[in-house]
Design a protein around this motif. Structure first.
Motif, PDB file in Angstrom:
ATOM      1  N   ALA A  24     -55.862  27.066  19.357  1.00 56.07           N
ATOM      2  CA  ALA A  24     -56.878  26.994  17.367  1.00 56.07           C
ATOM      3  C   ALA A  24     -56.338  27.913  17.258  1.00 56.07           C
ATOM      4  CB  ALA A  24     -58.222  27.392  18.917  1.00 56.07           C
ATOM      5  N   PHE A 113     -68.209  19.867  24.766  1.00 56.26           N
ATOM      6  CA  PHE A 113     -69.849  20.331  24.747  1.00 56.26           C
ATOM      7  C   PHE A 113     -70.039  19.158  25.877  1.00 56.26           C
ATOM      8  CE2 PHE A 113     -68.217  23.300  22.045  1.00 56.26           C
ATOM      9  CZ  PHE A 113     -69.349  24.735  22.369  1.00 56.26           C
ATOM     10  N   SER A 166     -66.107  20.814  29.710  1.00 55.91           N
ATOM     11  CA  SER A 166     -65.491  22.539  28.644  1.00 55.91           C
ATOM     12  C   SER A 166     -67.267  22.739  28.750  1.00 55.91           C
ATOM     13  CB  SER A 166     -64.681  22.620  27.725  1.00 55.91           C
ATOM     14  OG  SER A 166     -65.144  23.598  27.663  1.00 55.91           O
ATOM     15  N   TYR A 214     -61.776  30.319  28.751  1.00 52.46           N
ATOM     16  CA  TYR A 214     -61.651  30.626  26.864  1.00 52.46           C
ATOM     17  C   TYR A 214     -61.705  32.084  26.258  1.00 52.46           C
ATOM     18  CZ  TYR A 214     -66.264  28.975  24.682  1.00 52.46           C
ATOM     19  OH  TYR A 214     -67.894  28.556  24.631  1.00 52.46           O
ATOM     20  N   SER A 217     -60.072  37.323  26.744  1.00 52.19           N
ATOM     21  CA  SER A 217     -60.305  38.749  26.610  1.00 52.19           C
ATOM     22  C   SER A 217     -60.883  39.200  26.484  1.00 52.19           C
ATOM     23  CB  SER A 217     -59.019  39.106  25.653  1.00 52.19           C
ATOM     24  OG  SER A 217     -59.469  38.448  24.243  1.00 52.19           O
ATOM     25  N   GLY A 218     -62.578  38.319  26.290  1.00 50.90           N
ATOM     26  CA  GLY A 218     -63.832  38.990  25.219  1.00 50.90           C
ATOM     27  C   GLY A 218     -63.262  39.806  24.061  1.00 50.90           C
ATOM     28  N   ARG A 223     -61.454  44.621  25.263  1.00 47.65           N
ATOM     29  CA  ARG A 223     -60.243  45.779  25.680  1.00 47.65           C
ATOM     30  C   ARG A 223     -60.367  47.031  25.359  1.00 47.65           C
ATOM     31  NH1 ARG A 223     -57.776  41.015  22.472  1.00 47.65           N
ATOM     32  NH2 ARG A 223     -57.754  41.409  20.458  1.00 47.65           N
ATOM     33  N   VAL A 255     -56.798  30.957  29.326  1.00 49.55           N
ATOM     34  CA  VAL A 255     -55.823  30.819  27.783  1.00 49.55           C
ATOM     35  C   VAL A 255     -55.880  31.085  26.648  1.00 49.55           C
ATOM     36  CG1 VAL A 255     -56.726  28.557  28.641  1.00 49.55           C
ATOM     37  CG2 VAL A 255     -57.976  28.996  26.725  1.00 49.55           C
ATOM     38  N   ALA A 259     -50.631  34.719  18.138  1.00 45.08           N
ATOM     39  CA  ALA A 259     -49.219  34.562  17.566  1.00 45.08           C
ATOM     40  C   ALA A 259     -47.989  34.914  17.209  1.00 45.08           C
ATOM     41  CB  ALA A 259     -49.604  33.948  15.247  1.00 45.08           C
ATOM     42  N   ASP A 260     -48.561  35.898  17.529  1.00 45.47           N
ATOM     43  CA  ASP A 260     -47.847  37.419  17.792  1.00 45.47           C
ATOM     44  C   ASP A 260     -46.326  37.045  18.698  1.00 45.47           C
ATOM     45  OD1 ASP A 260     -46.658  40.604  16.975  1.00 45.47           O
ATOM     46  OD2 ASP A 260     -47.104  40.157  18.878  1.00 45.47           O
ATOM     47  N   ARG A 263     -46.584  39.870  21.974  1.00 42.84           N
ATOM     48  CA  ARG A 263     -48.253  39.446  22.779  1.00 42.84           C
ATOM     49  C   ARG A 263     -47.996  38.597  24.070  1.00 42.84           C
ATOM     50  NH1 ARG A 263     -50.273  42.674  18.254  1.00 42.84           N
ATOM     51  NH2 ARG A 263     -50.971  40.838  16.689  1.00 42.84           N
ATOM     52  N   ASN A 267     -48.560  38.566  27.417  1.00 39.26           N
ATOM     53  CA  ASN A 267     -50.468  37.433  27.948  1.00 39.26           C
ATOM     54  C   ASN A 267     -49.204  36.743  29.450  1.00 39.26           C
ATOM     55  OD1 ASN A 267     -51.549  38.625  26.760  1.00 39.26           O
ATOM     56  ND2 ASN A 267     -51.718  37.033  24.963  1.00 39.26           N
TER      57      ASN A 267
HETATM   58  N1  LIG Z   1     -63.745  25.066  24.979  1.00 34.03           N
HETATM   59  C1  LIG Z   1     -63.955  25.681  23.945  1.00 34.03           C
HETATM   60  O1  LIG Z   1     -65.116  25.999  24.001  1.00 34.03           O
HETATM   61  C2  LIG Z   1     -63.442  27.132  23.248  1.00 34.03           C
HETATM   62  C3  LIG Z   1     -63.571  27.843  22.462  1.00 34.03           C
HETATM   63  C4  LIG Z   1     -63.294  29.121  21.624  1.00 34.03           C
HETATM   64  C5  LIG Z   1     -62.187  28.899  22.712  1.00 34.03           C
HETATM   65  N2  LIG Z   1     -61.482  27.817  23.149  1.00 34.03           N
HETATM   66  C6  LIG Z   1     -59.941  28.216  23.303  1.00 34.03           C
HETATM   67  O2  LIG Z   1     -59.668  29.993  23.921  1.00 34.03           O
HETATM   68  C7  LIG Z   1     -58.752  29.853  23.523  1.00 34.03           C
HETATM   69  C8  LIG Z   1     -59.113  31.666  23.367  1.00 34.03           C
HETATM   70  O3  LIG Z   1     -59.987  31.708  21.962  1.00 34.03           O
HETATM   71  P1  LIG Z   1     -59.516  32.991  21.872  1.00 34.03           P
HETATM   72  O4  LIG Z   1     -58.658  33.433  20.687  1.00 34.03           O
HETATM   73  O5  LIG Z   1     -61.140  33.433  20.765  1.00 34.03           O
HETATM   74  O6  LIG Z   1     -59.501  34.559  22.647  1.00 34.03           O
HETATM   75  P2  LIG Z   1     -58.554  35.144  22.627  1.00 34.03           P
HETATM   76  O7  LIG Z   1     -57.371  34.546  23.132  1.00 34.03           O
HETATM   77  O8  LIG Z   1     -59.031  36.449  24.296  1.00 34.03           O
HETATM   78  O9  LIG Z   1     -58.410  36.191  21.898  1.00 34.03           O
HETATM   79  C9  LIG Z   1     -57.625  36.038  20.446  1.00 34.03           C
HETATM   80  C10 LIG Z   1     -57.192  37.420  19.813  1.00 34.03           C
HETATM   81  O10 LIG Z   1     -56.851  38.784  20.873  1.00 34.03           O
HETATM   82  C11 LIG Z   1     -55.156  38.496  19.941  1.00 34.03           C
HETATM   83  N3  LIG Z   1     -54.342  38.987  21.150  1.00 34.03           N
HETATM   84  C12 LIG Z   1     -54.231  38.417  21.800  1.00 34.03           C
HETATM   85  N4  LIG Z   1     -53.201  38.618  22.611  1.00 34.03           N
HETATM   86  C13 LIG Z   1     -52.814  40.078  22.766  1.00 34.03           C
HETATM   87  C14 LIG Z   1     -52.718  41.422  23.401  1.00 34.03           C
HETATM   88  N5  LIG Z   1     -51.342  41.175  24.381  1.00 34.03           N
HETATM   89  N6  LIG Z   1     -52.683  42.516  23.021  1.00 34.03           N
HETATM   90  C15 LIG Z   1     -53.728  42.594  22.130  1.00 34.03           C
HETATM   91  N7  LIG Z   1     -54.512  41.707  21.659  1.00 34.03           N
HETATM   92  C16 LIG Z   1     -53.921  40.341  21.642  1.00 34.03           C
HETATM   93  C17 LIG Z   1     -54.358  37.962  19.234  1.00 34.03           C
HETATM   94  O11 LIG Z   1     -54.569  38.553  17.752  1.00 34.03           O
HETATM   95  P3  LIG Z   1     -53.145  38.292  17.466  1.00 34.03           P
HETATM   96  O12 LIG Z   1     -52.910  36.548  17.871  1.00 34.03           O
HETATM   97  O13 LIG Z   1     -52.595  38.751  16.327  1.00 34.03           O
HETATM   98  O14 LIG Z   1     -51.783  37.974  18.792  1.00 34.03           O
HETATM   99  C18 LIG Z   1     -55.969  37.780  18.797  1.00 34.03           C
HETATM  100  O15 LIG Z   1     -56.674  37.811  17.773  1.00 34.03           O
HETATM  101  C19 LIG Z   1     -58.371  29.310  21.718  1.00 34.03           C
HETATM  102  O16 LIG Z   1     -57.293  29.403  21.417  1.00 34.03           O
HETATM  103  C20 LIG Z   1     -58.942  27.452  22.087  1.00 34.03           C
HETATM  104  O17 LIG Z   1     -57.627  27.068  22.697  1.00 34.03           O
HETATM  105  C21 LIG Z   1     -62.677  27.368  24.243  1.00 34.03           C
END
Ligand SMILES: NC(=O)c1ccc[n+]([C@@H]2O[C@H](COP(=O)([O-])OP(=O)(O)OC[C@H]3O[C@@H](n4cnc5c(N)ncnc54)[C@H](OP(=O)(O)O)[C@@H]3O)[C@@H](O)[C@H]2O)c1
Length: 311
Positions: A24, A113, A166, A214, A217-218, A223, A255, A259-260, A263, A267
């Motif tokens: 996403a 959903f 999901s 999904y 990290s929360g 974090r 998951v 984008a970095d 990082r 992960n």
């Molecule tokens: N099934 C569903 O209903 C549903 C709903 C929501 C999400 N999703 C899925 O879950 C995925 C992840 O969701 P999310 O983006 O909310 O959660 P996330 O992966 O927990 O959080 C992403 C955030 O964490 C940062 N981050 C990532 N790796 C890091 C690291 N090693 N250290 C510090 N910061 C870090 C990212 O920034 P940077 O990009 O700058 O690293 C971004 O701001 C989505 O892409 C999607 O595929 C599914």
């Protein structure tokens, strides 16, 4: 620690890497266009499973990135999802996903959903957030049992190598099981150290359903938790790495989206945590959803928490 993660086995027999890239990317055309470049760095870093959805608008970027990576199709696992407003048009929507991705099968196809929704715009999603959130009509029919029967046909056709759900709970999984011929291979839910869903983890383990986490990290809130910070220091890793290692230790496939490039590597470079540390992180649970939380009336996208089985 080396980059790369072990695999989990789905109930179809397929092996899937135990961490997937969240795809996403945000909803502006710029965000979506930019996503191809970070999907590509992720593929180069060693990601082999990618979690997208038709609603994210990133299927085409993902397909293009995978092609450009040179990875053979069979080495990559693609997860995508049926939008809730396409339940009356499942095959059409699925075929559109295949076309956007530029593939002739997906590895995992999920009902995004449990609820089926219709919009005044019909097949297309409204472009304004107001109508997306307030212009939705919850359909009695088709319900998720009906939708699942269509996914079962896609599974039988071989165009979806595995099917799943999901945002399902024990309650909705049990209701699904009443009519399902095929047990879901996957249930993707919001899960983090503040929302550990221990009963669901146990239930899915017993039923052979692979949980994917999904928003794993929360986000910054989790974090920055002092226990997370202390344990990350103990292992000399980042808070995000610690949390991904915790998911994998529980048999859950996170998951994370990043984008970095650095990082992204972090992960999928995960230590093995001690059972005591896994238990301490699980003990942080507050049953708190960070992303998909209900409004002041206890409603989220037209369903109450009770309907979801999250209450
Ligand atoms: N099934 C569903 O209903 C549903 C709903 C929501 C999400 N999703 C899925 O879950 C995925 C992840 O969701 P999310 O983006 O909310 O959660 P996330 O992966 O927990 O959080 C992403 C955030 O964490 C940062 N981050 C990532 N790796 C890091 C690291 N090693 N250290 C510090 N910061 C870090 C990212 O920034 P940077 O990009 O700058 O690293 C971004 O701001 C989505 O892409 C999607 O595929 C599914």
């Amino acid at each position: 620690m080396t980059t790369g993660v072990p695999t989990f086995k789905l109930n179809t027999g397929a092996e899937i890497s135990s961490v997937a890239l969240g795809c996403a990317a945000g909803f502006t055309p710029e965000d979506i266009a930019h996503s191809k470049s970070w999907f590509l760095t992720a593929a180069k870093a060693g990601y082999r499973t990618f979690d997208t959805a038709q609603i994210y608008g990133t299927e085409a970027s993902l397909g293009a990135a995978i092609k450009e990576s040179g990875l053979p199709r069979e080495q990559v696992k693609i997860v995508t999802k049926l939008p809730w407003h396409r339940c009356e048009y499942i095959e059409r929507s699925f075929n559109e996903s295949l076309t956007s991705l530029g593939v002739d099968y997906v590895d995992v196809y999920l009902l995004h959903f449990p609820q089926a929704i219709s919009y005044p715009t019909g097949y297309d999603i409204p472009t304004d957030v107001e109508t997306i959130l307030n212009g939705m009509k919850i359909l009695e029919k088709p319900n998720f049992n009906d939708n699942w029967a269509v996914l079962e046909k896609l599974y039988e056709s071989g165009k979806a190598k595995a099917i799943g759900v999901s945002n399902f709970s024990i309650k909705t999984l049990e209701a699904l099981a009443k009519t399902a011929k095929v047990t879901p291979a996957v249930n993707q839910v919001e899960m983090s150290p503040y929302c550990t869903q221990n009963d669901l983890v146990e239930y899915c383990k017993q039923k052979g359903i692979q949980l994917m986490a999904y928003s794993p990290s929360g986000h910054e809130k989790v974090r920055k938790d002092p226990t997370i910070v202390r344990l990350a220091e103990k292992y000399n890793i980042s808070a995000n790495q610690l949390i991904m290692a915790w998911h994998v230790a529980r048999g859950v496939l996170p998951v994370p989206k990043s984008a970095d490039p650095e990082r992204q590597k972090q992960n999928i470079t995960l230590p093995k945590l001690s059972p005591e540390d896994v238990a301490e992180i699980t003990g942080l649970d507050k049953n708190e959803r960070i992303v998909n939380k209900p409004d002041e009336n206890g409603v989220l996208y037209g369903w109450t928490l009770e309907q979801y089985g999250w209450a």
